[in-house]
Design a protein around this motif. Sequence first.
Motif, short mmCIF file in Angstrom:
data_model
loop_
_atom_site.label_atom_id
_atom_site.label_comp_id
_atom_site.label_asym_id
_atom_site.label_seq_id
_atom_site.Cartn_x
_atom_site.Cartn_y
_atom_site.Cartn_z
N ARG A 175 57.85 55.81 40.40
CA ARG A 175 58.37 57.15 40.85
C ARG A 175 58.32 57.54 41.75
NH1 ARG A 175 56.16 58.16 36.06
NH2 ARG A 175 54.16 60.55 36.75
N ASP A 176 57.33 57.74 42.40
CA ASP A 176 56.65 58.12 43.87
C ASP A 176 57.69 56.97 44.84
OD1 ASP A 176 54.53 59.79 43.00
OD2 ASP A 176 52.87 58.52 42.91
N LYS A 177 57.55 55.67 44.72
CA LYS A 177 58.38 54.21 45.25
C LYS A 177 59.93 54.83 45.54
CE LYS A 177 55.26 51.03 45.32
NZ LYS A 177 54.87 49.50 45.64
N ALA A 178 60.35 55.25 44.32
CA ALA A 178 61.72 55.75 44.08
C ALA A 178 62.39 56.99 44.37
CB ALA A 178 62.21 56.26 42.35
N ALA A 179 60.72 58.16 44.64
CA ALA A 179 61.33 59.57 45.39
C ALA A 179 61.27 59.13 46.87
CB ALA A 179 60.43 60.57 44.25
N ARG A 180 60.06 58.17 47.66
CA ARG A 180 60.30 58.46 48.80
C ARG A 180 62.05 57.18 48.92
NH1 ARG A 180 54.75 56.87 47.56
NH2 ARG A 180 55.90 54.39 48.16
N GLU A 181 62.55 56.00 48.33
CA GLU A 181 63.95 55.94 48.36
C GLU A 181 64.72 56.87 48.47
OE1 GLU A 181 65.97 52.33 48.87
OE2 GLU A 181 64.23 53.13 50.20
N VAL A 216 73.46 51.87 41.63
CA VAL A 216 72.42 50.75 41.92
C VAL A 216 72.43 50.47 40.16
CG1 VAL A 216 70.37 50.01 43.34
CG2 VAL A 216 72.02 51.21 43.52
N ASP A 217 71.66 48.88 40.15
CA ASP A 217 70.78 48.61 39.46
C ASP A 217 70.41 47.01 39.36
OD1 ASP A 217 70.95 49.64 36.12
OD2 ASP A 217 70.68 47.06 35.57
N ASP A 224 80.94 51.27 44.20
CA ASP A 224 80.62 50.16 45.11
C ASP A 224 79.49 50.00 44.03
OD1 ASP A 224 79.42 47.81 46.55
OD2 ASP A 224 79.51 49.30 47.24
N TYR A 225 79.10 49.35 43.17
CA TYR A 225 78.22 48.57 42.95
C TYR A 225 77.63 47.67 42.67
CZ TYR A 225 79.67 51.13 37.97
OH TYR A 225 80.49 51.54 37.55
N ARG A 226 75.40 47.45 43.22
CA ARG A 226 75.08 46.89 43.72
C ARG A 226 74.12 45.92 43.56
NH1 ARG A 226 75.26 48.03 49.24
NH2 ARG A 226 77.51 49.05 49.60
N ALA A 227 73.55 45.15 42.77
CA ALA A 227 72.60 44.94 42.24
C ALA A 227 71.58 45.26 43.09
CB ALA A 227 72.66 42.86 42.21
N ALA A 228 70.31 45.50 43.27
CA ALA A 228 69.09 46.31 43.77
C ALA A 228 68.46 47.17 42.72
CB ALA A 228 69.49 46.47 44.78
N THR A 229 67.27 47.13 43.39
CA THR A 229 66.23 48.11 42.05
C THR A 229 66.25 50.48 42.63
OG1 THR A 229 63.94 48.25 43.08
CG2 THR A 229 65.00 46.88 41.84
N ALA A 230 65.51 50.58 41.59
CA ALA A 230 66.05 51.99 43.05
C ALA A 230 64.80 52.31 43.81
CB ALA A 230 65.97 53.19 41.55
N GLU A 231 63.65 51.47 43.76
CA GLU A 231 62.56 51.88 44.52
C GLU A 231 62.78 51.27 46.43
OE1 GLU A 231 61.08 51.15 40.52
OE2 GLU A 231 62.65 50.08 41.66
N ASN A 232 64.14 50.06 45.84
CA ASN A 232 64.29 49.53 47.12
C ASN A 232 65.99 49.00 46.83
OD1 ASN A 232 64.92 47.46 49.63
ND2 ASN A 232 63.20 46.00 48.21
N THR A 233 66.94 49.79 47.11
CA THR A 233 67.74 49.71 47.02
C THR A 233 69.01 48.74 48.26
OG1 THR A 233 69.26 51.83 48.82
CG2 THR A 233 68.69 52.30 46.55
N GLY A 234 68.34 48.95 49.99
CA GLY A 234 69.19 48.50 51.08
C GLY A 234 70.20 48.52 51.54
#
Length: 256
Positions: free
Chosen positions: A116-122, A64-65, A86-96
Motif C-alpha cells: 500500500r505504501d508503494k502504491a500510494a507513492r506511485e 492497469v493489472d 487502454d489496458y496495460r499489464a503492470a502493477t499498481a506499485e510500478n505502472t510504467g
Amino acid sequence: MKRVDFGKTATDYRTHRAGFPDAFFTRAASLGVGVPGQAIVDVGTGTGTLARGFALRGAHVVGVDPAEAMLAQARQLDAEAGVAVDYRAATAENTGLPNGEFDVVTAGQCWHWFDRDKAAREAWRLLRRGGLLAIAHFDWLPLPGNVVAATEALILKHNPDWRGAGGNGVHPQAFTDLATAGFVGIESFAFDQPVVYSHDAWRGRIRASAGIAASLSPDAVAAFDAEHAALLAAQFPADPLVIPHRVFMVLGRKYD
C-alpha cells in the motif's frame, strides 16, 4: 497463506462478480471522480469494472493489472459495451506510466492486495497537482444467519487460510494510507445496496473469490462448489437470493 491469482478464475470473475452500481458512479462524480474528460488510471483493474464505468461516462481511462487473463476479459466486456479503455499489464506499485499526467487514480476492490505504501507513492507520482486518489469497495455483508455468513463459514472450512471473512464493508486503513502518503482533504462515503443472485450465480461469485478458485486447486474448487450447492438448497432454498452489499469510497487530494 496460499498464493492468490485471480487470473485462474477470470471467466467466473467476468460473469458473476457484480460491478459497482450506477449509484456509486453518481456519488463519485459529485466528489470529482469520474467526470467527463478526466484522465484516470484504474489500478488493479481486473475485468475493468471501474475503468469501463468511468469510460462510459466520458473519462479517458488507462486500466492497469498484472493478470493478462483478467485484461482479456476486460477487453471483451468493453467491446460488448461499445467503449474503449487502454489496458496495460503492470502493477499498481510500478505502472510504467508518465509522471503527473492524470487527474484521478482509482483502485476498486483491490487496495488490500497491494504494497500500500508503494502504491500510494506511485499514485502520487502519476497525479497532477490537485489530482485525486480514490479507493473503493463493493463488499457483501455477512449478517447473523444470512447466506453470506453461511457461505463464509464454508469457505473457511475448505480454506482456513482465507482472511476475508467477517467484513463490514468499511476499510478504515485506507484513511491512514492516504494521509501517510501526503494526501489531504480526505473524505468518504458509504451506502448499502442489495444485489440479486440466482443460486448458480452466487456459486459462481464465490468461486471467483480469493478464498476459492483464485487460491485452491481445481479439485478443491469442485469439492467446495458441490458442498456450497447443497448448503444453498438445504438452508437457503429461495431463488434468487438477495445479498446485502455495502459501497464504500475514500479519497484524498494531492497538493505539492
